[in-house]
Design a protein around this motif. Structure first.
Motif, PDB file in Angstrom:
ATOM      1  N   PRO A  57       0.810  -1.226   0.000  1.00 62.75           N
ATOM      2  CA  PRO A  57       0.000   0.000   0.000  1.00 62.75           C
ATOM      3  C   PRO A  57       0.844   1.278   0.000  1.00 62.75           C
ATOM      4  O   PRO A  57       0.528   2.227  -0.734  1.00 62.75           O
ATOM      5  CB  PRO A  57      -0.845  -0.129   1.276  1.00 62.75           C
ATOM      6  N   ALA A  58       1.912   1.325   0.777  1.00 63.03           N
ATOM      7  CA  ALA A  58       2.767   2.516   0.807  1.00 63.03           C
ATOM      8  C   ALA A  58       3.532   2.670  -0.499  1.00 63.03           C
ATOM      9  O   ALA A  58       3.683   3.787  -1.021  1.00 63.03           O
ATOM     10  CB  ALA A  58       3.733   2.449   1.993  1.00 63.03           C
ATOM     11  N   VAL A  59       4.014   1.560  -1.069  1.00 63.12           N
ATOM     12  CA  VAL A  59       4.723   1.612  -2.348  1.00 63.12           C
ATOM     13  C   VAL A  59       3.795   2.118  -3.441  1.00 63.12           C
ATOM     14  O   VAL A  59       4.162   2.983  -4.245  1.00 63.12           O
ATOM     15  CB  VAL A  59       5.318   0.227  -2.697  1.00 63.12           C
ATOM     16  N   ARG A  60       2.566   1.602  -3.459  1.00 62.58           N
ATOM     17  CA  ARG A  60       1.569   2.034  -4.456  1.00 62.58           C
ATOM     18  C   ARG A  60       1.315   3.536  -4.341  1.00 62.58           C
ATOM     19  O   ARG A  60       1.314   4.258  -5.349  1.00 62.58           O
ATOM     20  CB  ARG A  60       0.268   1.243  -4.274  1.00 62.58           C
ATOM     21  N   SER A  61       1.134   4.025  -3.115  1.00 59.50           N
ATOM     22  CA  SER A  61       0.898   5.461  -2.915  1.00 59.50           C
ATOM     23  C   SER A  61       2.083   6.287  -3.403  1.00 59.50           C
ATOM     24  O   SER A  61       1.907   7.338  -4.030  1.00 59.50           O
ATOM     25  CB  SER A  61       0.626   5.760  -1.435  1.00 59.50           C
ATOM     26  N   GLY A  62       3.298   5.817  -3.129  1.00 56.04           N
ATOM     27  CA  GLY A  62       4.498   6.531  -3.572  1.00 56.04           C
ATOM     28  C   GLY A  62       4.610   6.578  -5.085  1.00 56.04           C
ATOM     29  O   GLY A  62       4.956   7.622  -5.666  1.00 56.04           O
ATOM     30  N   LEU A  63       4.317   5.471  -5.738  1.00 49.17           N
ATOM     31  CA  LEU A  63       4.368   5.436  -7.206  1.00 49.17           C
ATOM     32  C   LEU A  63       3.292   6.333  -7.813  1.00 49.17           C
ATOM     33  O   LEU A  63       3.545   7.056  -8.778  1.00 49.17           O
ATOM     34  CB  LEU A  63       4.231   4.004  -7.719  1.00 49.17           C
ATOM     35  N   ARG A  64       2.103   6.313  -7.241  1.00 50.55           N
ATOM     36  CA  ARG A  64       1.037   7.179  -7.758  1.00 50.55           C
ATOM     37  C   ARG A  64       1.401   8.650  -7.594  1.00 50.55           C
ATOM     38  O   ARG A  64       1.142   9.463  -8.485  1.00 50.55           O
ATOM     39  CB  ARG A  64      -0.282   6.861  -7.058  1.00 50.55           C
ATOM     40  N   ALA A  65       1.999   9.001  -6.469  1.00 47.62           N
ATOM     41  CA  ALA A  65       2.424  10.392  -6.251  1.00 47.62           C
ATOM     42  C   ALA A  65       3.481  10.801  -7.267  1.00 47.62           C
ATOM     43  O   ALA A  65       3.442  11.927  -7.789  1.00 47.62           O
ATOM     44  CB  ALA A  65       2.943  10.561  -4.823  1.00 47.62           C
ATOM     45  N   ARG A  66       4.423   9.901  -7.559  1.00 42.29           N
ATOM     46  CA  ARG A  66       5.433  10.208  -8.581  1.00 42.29           C
ATOM     47  C   ARG A  66       4.797  10.447  -9.929  1.00 42.29           C
ATOM     48  O   ARG A  66       5.173  11.361 -10.669  1.00 42.29           O
ATOM     49  CB  ARG A  66       6.419   9.038  -8.714  1.00 42.29           C
ATOM     50  N   LEU A  67       3.828   9.614 -10.286  1.00 40.28           N
ATOM     51  CA  LEU A  67       3.172   9.745 -11.588  1.00 40.28           C
ATOM     52  C   LEU A  67       2.308  10.999 -11.658  1.00 40.28           C
ATOM     53  O   LEU A  67       2.176  11.588 -12.726  1.00 40.28           O
ATOM     54  CB  LEU A  67       2.367   8.493 -11.898  1.00 40.28           C
ATOM     55  N   ASP A  68       1.741  11.420 -10.526  1.00 41.24           N
ATOM     56  CA  ASP A  68       0.959  12.660 -10.508  1.00 41.24           C
ATOM     57  C   ASP A  68       1.829  13.866 -10.819  1.00 41.24           C
ATOM     58  O   ASP A  68       1.346  14.866 -11.351  1.00 41.24           O
ATOM     59  CB  ASP A  68       0.277  12.860  -9.146  1.00 41.24           C
ATOM     60  N   ARG A  69       3.115  13.766 -10.494  1.00 37.88           N
ATOM     61  CA  ARG A  69       4.061  14.869 -10.758  1.00 37.88           C
ATOM     62  C   ARG A  69       4.641  14.788 -12.160  1.00 37.88           C
ATOM     63  O   ARG A  69       5.314  15.710 -12.602  1.00 37.88           O
ATOM     64  CB  ARG A  69       5.197  14.845  -9.735  1.00 37.88           C
ATOM     65  N   ALA A  70       4.404  13.671 -12.859  1.00 40.13           N
ATOM     66  CA  ALA A  70       5.016  13.480 -14.198  1.00 40.13           C
ATOM     67  C   ALA A  70       4.338  14.310 -15.264  1.00 40.13           C
ATOM     68  O   ALA A  70       3.222  14.685 -15.180  1.00 40.13           O
ATOM     69  CB  ALA A  70       4.954  12.006 -14.567  1.00 40.13           C
TER      70      ALA A  70
END
Length: 193
Positions: free
Chosen positions: A180-193
């Protein structure tokens, strides 16, 4: 676990690998001459058809699930696989991954990993997902750590490289409780892309 399924995001499509991807993958291998890197195993443009055939045979043998990493328009920019598929212990390794130089450092890799990890944990009920890379491939080590994977250890003199040097293999993993934490981190990175 071994079914080759299409995985689609906003920045990348992971298409089940076929021989038809060959010309595009040869161009991707030539992009920045990534196949010349001594710390990884990327087929040269001329070796791409044989590499595709090897991966398809390994899939038929129940050992891997290979994908062509493509842009949303279908242009191949690299390859990735579920490697070392372990159905009994519900584990996979995301490996044999490479990208042409122009796709590196973009949203392609983080989103590809998000798609593969989502399938592994949410659809296939995996307990752990592993990543491996060459000790000297610092770019790959940084990218794996940036996903949220933790380093498990180093397998010293683990394999012989094409040039005859011995590879120390760095092993990373993400376990189900961390997902769950990894998923949230990846989604946050993609939101900034």
């Amino acid at each position: 676990m071994l079914d080759p399924v299409l995985l689609v995001g906003d920045h990348v499509r992971l298409e089940p690998l076929t021989a038809a991807h060959g010309p595009g993958l040869a161009a991707a291998a030539a992009d920045g001459e990534v196949w010349r890197k001594w710390t990884t195993t990327v087929p040269s443009p001329a070796e791409v058809p044989d590499d595709i055939e090897r991966r398809l045979r390994a899939h038929a043998d129940g050992r891997i699930v290979p994908w062509a990493t493509c842009l949303p328009d279908g242009t191949p920019v690299g390859m990735t696989s579920y490697w070392a598929v372990d159905v009994v212990n519900r584990r996979v390794e995301i490996g044999a991954t490479w990208l042409g130089a122009s796709a590196q450092g973009t949203a392609v890799n983080p989103e590809a990993k998000l798609l593969q990890l989502t399938r592994a944990f949410d659809e296939l009920d995996c307990i752990a997902v592993e990543f491996r890379t060459h000790w000297h491939n610092r770019q790959s080590r940084r990218a794996i750590a940036a996903l949220g994977a933790k380093q498990d250890g180093v397998l010293r003199n683990h394999s012989v490289m094409r040039d005859g040097t011995l590879r120390d293999t760095v092993v990373f993993s993400i376990v189900r409780d961390e997902w769950p934490a990894v998923r949230s981190g990846l989604r946050a990175r993609l939101d900034r892309a």
